[in-house]
Write an enzyme that holds these catalytic residues in place. Structure first.
Site, short mmCIF file in Angstrom:
data_model
loop_
_atom_site.label_atom_id
_atom_site.label_comp_id
_atom_site.label_asym_id
_atom_site.label_seq_id
_atom_site.Cartn_x
_atom_site.Cartn_y
_atom_site.Cartn_z
N SER A 143 76.31 55.14 70.91
CA SER A 143 75.78 54.44 70.35
C SER A 143 76.37 53.91 69.08
O SER A 143 77.50 54.62 68.62
CB SER A 143 74.19 54.89 69.89
OG SER A 143 73.83 54.02 69.01
N TYR A 156 68.72 60.91 65.24
CA TYR A 156 69.40 60.16 66.22
C TYR A 156 70.83 59.87 65.96
O TYR A 156 71.59 59.87 66.87
CB TYR A 156 68.59 58.76 66.35
CG TYR A 156 69.23 57.85 67.69
CD1 TYR A 156 68.85 58.18 68.81
CD2 TYR A 156 70.22 56.92 67.40
CE1 TYR A 156 69.24 57.49 70.25
CE2 TYR A 156 70.66 55.98 68.43
CZ TYR A 156 70.20 56.43 69.95
OH TYR A 156 70.67 55.77 71.02
#
Length: 252
Positions: A143, A156
């Protein structure tokens, strides 16, 4: 007649977390490119719906393998049932949002387990067979949050940063066996899982302003990079994270 270095016809690919969202789009791209694809998620019913949808998208078979990628025993048994894997796409992931001081320890553990432990477990098991055959492709979905941070998602970001280093470490261990391990780091993509954010006019305005391309990513924007990394065309690319983010990580 010489074959294309991008040809993956007949290669067997396992895509984790592929019943919906980005994983489903990646699985579709592999099916359309001629690979034999195994869909994975926890729930067989959801996988079967996706299998039916993709069954006629390409010449090869589409199968399902329902197991929990965070459970060591299920991973071992699941991959034993699957058999040979030429291309592994580690896509399964999760998100939890809360201010750091309110972030529950259980949620932190869930994010790290799903986003990092699963990559380690599935790759370790699949790599054993790849080593025996002397080649394999492992692609991990990272990501932009492995490079950038936003409020409310510190665990995250940490998990995706860990994934990037895990990719480098797995490359160090596996490259001599002919196995390529790389990551794709998407930016902000419009899927059914981000539909609420897409519908938020303020957030969409921020994404458009922050991304040089001026738009949300579309799942089709990921497939070219996926197929390149899955094919012999990228055989000397290893340990890398390819950002597919419309330029977000290139600018301030």
């Amino acid at each position: 007649m010489a074959t294309s270095p991008f040809d993956i016809t007949g290669a067997r690919a396992l895509v984790t977390g592929s019943s919906k969202g980005i994983g489903k789009a990646l699985a579709r791209a592999l099916v359309e490119a001629g690979a034999d694809v195994i869909l994975n998620a926890r729930t067989a019913q959801a996988l079967e719906r996706t299998r039916e949808e993709l069954a006629d998208a390409g010449p090869g078979p589409v199968r399902i393998a329902a197991f929990d990628v965070t459970d060591e025993d299920q991973v071992r048994d699941g991959l034993a049932r699957v058999g040979r894997i030429d291309i592994l796409v580690n896509n399964a992931g999760m998100q939890r949002r809360a201010p750091l001081t309110d972030f529950a320890t259980a949620d932190f553990d869930a994010v790290m387990t799903t986003n990092v432990r699963s990559v380690f477990l599935v790759t370790r098991e699949a790599a054993r067979g790849m080593i025996e055959r002397g080649r394999g492709k492992v692609i991990v979905i990272a990501s932009v949050q492995s490079e950038l941070a936003r409020p409310g998602i510190a665990p995250y970001s940490a998990s995706k940063g860990a994934v990037r280093m895990l990719v480098k470490g797995m490359c160090a261990d596996l490259a001599t066996a002919g196995i390529c391990v790389n990551a794709i780091a998407p930016g902000y993509f419009a899927t059914e899982l981000t539909s609420a954010l897409v519908a938020d006019e303020d957030f969409t305005s921020w994404v458009q302003a922050r991304t040089p391309a001026g738009r949300w990513g579309r799942v089709e924007d990921l497939t070219g990079t996926l197929l390149w990394l899955a094919s012999p065309a990228s055989d000397f690319v290893n340990g890398q994270t390819i950002f597919v983010d419309g330029g977000m990580t290139a600018v301030l």
